[in-house]
Design a protein around this motif. Structure first.
Motif, PDB file in Angstrom:
ATOM      1  N   GLN A 261       0.757  -1.157  -0.027  1.00 43.58           N
ATOM      2  CA  GLN A 261      -0.017   0.037   0.100  1.00 43.58           C
ATOM      3  C   GLN A 261       0.904   1.169  -0.016  1.00 43.58           C
ATOM      4  O   GLN A 261       1.800   1.345   0.871  1.00 43.58           O
ATOM      5  N   VAL A 262       0.627   2.097  -1.168  1.00 43.36           N
ATOM      6  CA  VAL A 262       1.511   3.300  -1.235  1.00 43.36           C
ATOM      7  C   VAL A 262       0.816   4.354  -1.034  1.00 43.36           C
ATOM      8  O   VAL A 262      -0.631   4.530  -1.350  1.00 43.36           O
ATOM      9  N   THR A 263       1.246   5.678  -0.504  1.00 39.15           N
ATOM     10  CA  THR A 263       0.663   6.764  -0.042  1.00 39.15           C
ATOM     11  C   THR A 263       1.191   8.050  -0.690  1.00 39.15           C
ATOM     12  O   THR A 263       2.343   7.704  -1.083  1.00 39.15           O
ATOM     13  N   PHE A 264       0.709   9.228  -0.753  1.00 40.64           N
ATOM     14  CA  PHE A 264       1.495  10.319  -1.237  1.00 40.64           C
ATOM     15  C   PHE A 264       1.847  11.080   0.184  1.00 40.64           C
ATOM     16  O   PHE A 264       1.184  11.317   0.987  1.00 40.64           O
ATOM     17  N   GLN A 265       2.943  11.985  -0.171  1.00 36.04           N
ATOM     18  CA  GLN A 265       3.318  12.802   0.803  1.00 36.04           C
ATOM     19  C   GLN A 265       2.585  14.160   0.294  1.00 36.04           C
ATOM     20  O   GLN A 265       2.131  14.226  -0.693  1.00 36.04           O
ATOM     21  N   ALA A 266       2.107  14.979   1.344  1.00 37.56           N
ATOM     22  CA  ALA A 266       1.153  15.787   1.123  1.00 37.56           C
ATOM     23  C   ALA A 266       1.676  16.898   0.033  1.00 37.56           C
ATOM     24  O   ALA A 266       1.067  17.169  -0.919  1.00 37.56           O
ATOM     25  N   SER A 267       2.945  17.063   0.252  1.00 31.94           N
ATOM     26  CA  SER A 267       3.512  18.132  -0.902  1.00 31.94           C
ATOM     27  C   SER A 267       3.711  17.479  -2.191  1.00 31.94           C
ATOM     28  O   SER A 267       3.778  18.389  -3.269  1.00 31.94           O
ATOM     29  N   THR A 268       3.520  16.202  -2.397  1.00 37.64           N
ATOM     30  CA  THR A 268       3.627  15.423  -3.678  1.00 37.64           C
ATOM     31  C   THR A 268       2.568  16.070  -4.604  1.00 37.64           C
ATOM     32  O   THR A 268       2.655  16.112  -5.614  1.00 37.64           O
ATOM     33  N   VAL A 269       1.422  15.789  -4.062  1.00 36.61           N
ATOM     34  CA  VAL A 269       0.078  16.405  -4.701  1.00 36.61           C
ATOM     35  C   VAL A 269       0.338  17.705  -5.116  1.00 36.61           C
ATOM     36  O   VAL A 269      -0.279  17.944  -6.169  1.00 36.61           O
TER      37      VAL A 269
END
Ligand SMILES: Nc1ncnc2c1ncn2[C@@H]1O[C@H](COP(=O)(O)OP(=O)(O)OP(=O)(O)O)[C@@H](O)[C@H]1O
Ligand SMILES: [Mg+2]
Length: 381
Positions: A261-269
């Motif tokens: 399961q992979v997520t985004f760092q907030a600044s990535t978006v």
């Protein structure tokens, strides 16, 4: 929509975004009931088909169209109105903007939904192959035709044919297609009689058909036949507000298919929303897939995104715009800074124009300038 913050802006927006009704607070039950009655009458008048709700993914393998920008809502509205008719529809838009997806949505919301939609890439086939595929042929129509064969028009009876890259067809083929559209009949190659066909035609192109018409490469009469309804898909850069939604959609799809399961760092978006996407949704989709696979920590960072973008740039040079002067030496950040300053100078300090040159929104330009310590006022002068 019900809100305590009534204003012309919110009202205009709620109407523009989806034919909804608008009530101010406090709630008045008689007003609400009147509104429901009106909506019911409207829905009944529109027929019993369920409303088109493209922003709700129908499972990740589905053909959901993701996006809530006003440009996409306009697209949904046209799909919703035109799909149930038999009108020929031309879908135009740059590569990777979702033309095929829109074609599917039209088919699925038409009375032909139970029948197949056949997609054919006109650009990939030679004229003779395309003709025999679509129209079929009689035995002996040409060398090698040892048996009669039905074409796709005949085998798609009751369904839809999606002619992708229709700009790439020859004038000879275009005449034949025009005849099918006008007469609703096909003639197999080498046949004397025609067969009635009930097929809906959808066409797509990323070329400028008007220019093709001027260059005598595309028949004007066919163009008018095809474009009874035209759906113009915005580029991803024209609907940046949809980028986070799309990014999370593709990541969720990745997670649904993979154990990790992979997520985004907030600044990535934020970074994804600021980047320019010449390859449109397809490019974003591929980048997220790659970043999800390669991310070492299970959390995609802005650096992961930049890394994937660089890799894509080295393997797919054709999709990316060539910088006017390639940055020499220095870090990526230096290059970005230089580009921003140059764009501002070239635009004589006009920030909207500079943002356009850079392929970002004005808001992002401000943000970047602030982050990089660029004094916008100093450059304007
Ligand atoms: N609005 C959208 N929501 C979700 N996925 C999308 C959307 N638009 C495009 N995609 C995805 O992006 C990719 C490209 O879409 P599609 O093939 O429909 O584009 P296209 O306009 O036909 O491109 P081309 O001109 O290159 O053929 C596909 O994998 C599709 O699933
Ligand atoms: Mg396509």
């Amino acid at each position: 929509m019900m809100t305590a913050h009534a204003s012309v802006e919110t009202l205009a927006k709620s109407v523009r975004d989806g034919d909804v009704e608008y009530l101010g607070k406090p709630l008045r039950v008689d007003e609400l009931l009147g509104c429901i009655e009106q909506l019911k009458a409207r829905r009944e008048a529109a027929g019993s088909r369920p409303a088109l709700r493209p922003e709700e993914p129908e499972g990740f393998e589905g053909t959901a169209i993701v996006g809530r920008s006003s440009k996409m809502l306009e697209v949904y509205r046209t799909i919703a109105r035109a799909a149930p008719t038999d009108a020929t529809i031309l879908i135009v838009g740059a590569s990777g903007t979702g033309k095929e997806r829109v074609a599917r949505a039209i088919h699925e919301h038409s009375r032909r939904a139970g029948k197949p939609m056949t997609a054919i890439n006109c650009g990939a086939l030679a004229e003779s192959v395309l003709e025999s595929e679509l129209f079929g042929h009689e035995k002996g129509a040409f060398t090698g035709a040892d048996a009669a064969r039905r074409g796709l028009f005949e085998s798609s009876q009751g369904g839809t044919i999606f002619l992708d890259e229709i700009s790439e067809t020859t004038p000879g083929f275009q005449v034949k297609l025009l005849r099918v559209l006008q007469e609703k009949q096909v003639r197999r190659l080498g046949a004397n009689t025609a067969i009635a066909v009930d097929v809906r035609i959808l066409g797509a192109t990323n070329a400028d058909l008007m220019e093709r018409i001027r260059a005598k490469q595309f028949r004007e009469d066919l163009y008018y036949r095809l474009s009874v309804i035209t759906i113009r898909l915005p580029s991803l850069d024209e609907r940046r507000e949809d980028i986070p939604l799309l990014a999370y959609h593709f990541l969720a799809r990745f997670n649904a298919r993979n154990p990790r399961q992979v997520t985004f760092q907030a600044s990535t978006v934020d970074l994804l929303s600021e980047m320019s996407w010449p390859g449109n949704v397809r490019e974003l989709e591929n980048l997220i897939e790659r970043a999800a696979i390669l991310s070492a920590t299970g959390e995609i960072s802005p650096e992961d995104v930049e890394h994937c973008r660089e890799e894509a740039a080295s393997t797919l040079p054709a999709v990316l715009p060539v910088p006017a002067t390639p940055p020499v030496g220095g870090t990526l950040k230096d290059a970005e800074r230089e580009q921003i300053i140059r764009a501002l100078r070239e635009s004589a300090g006009n920030r909207s124009e500079a943002a356009r040159k850079l392929g970002i929104e004005r808001k992002s330009l401000y943000k970047k300038a602030r982050r990089m310590g660029i004094d916008l006022d100093a450059i304007s002068k």
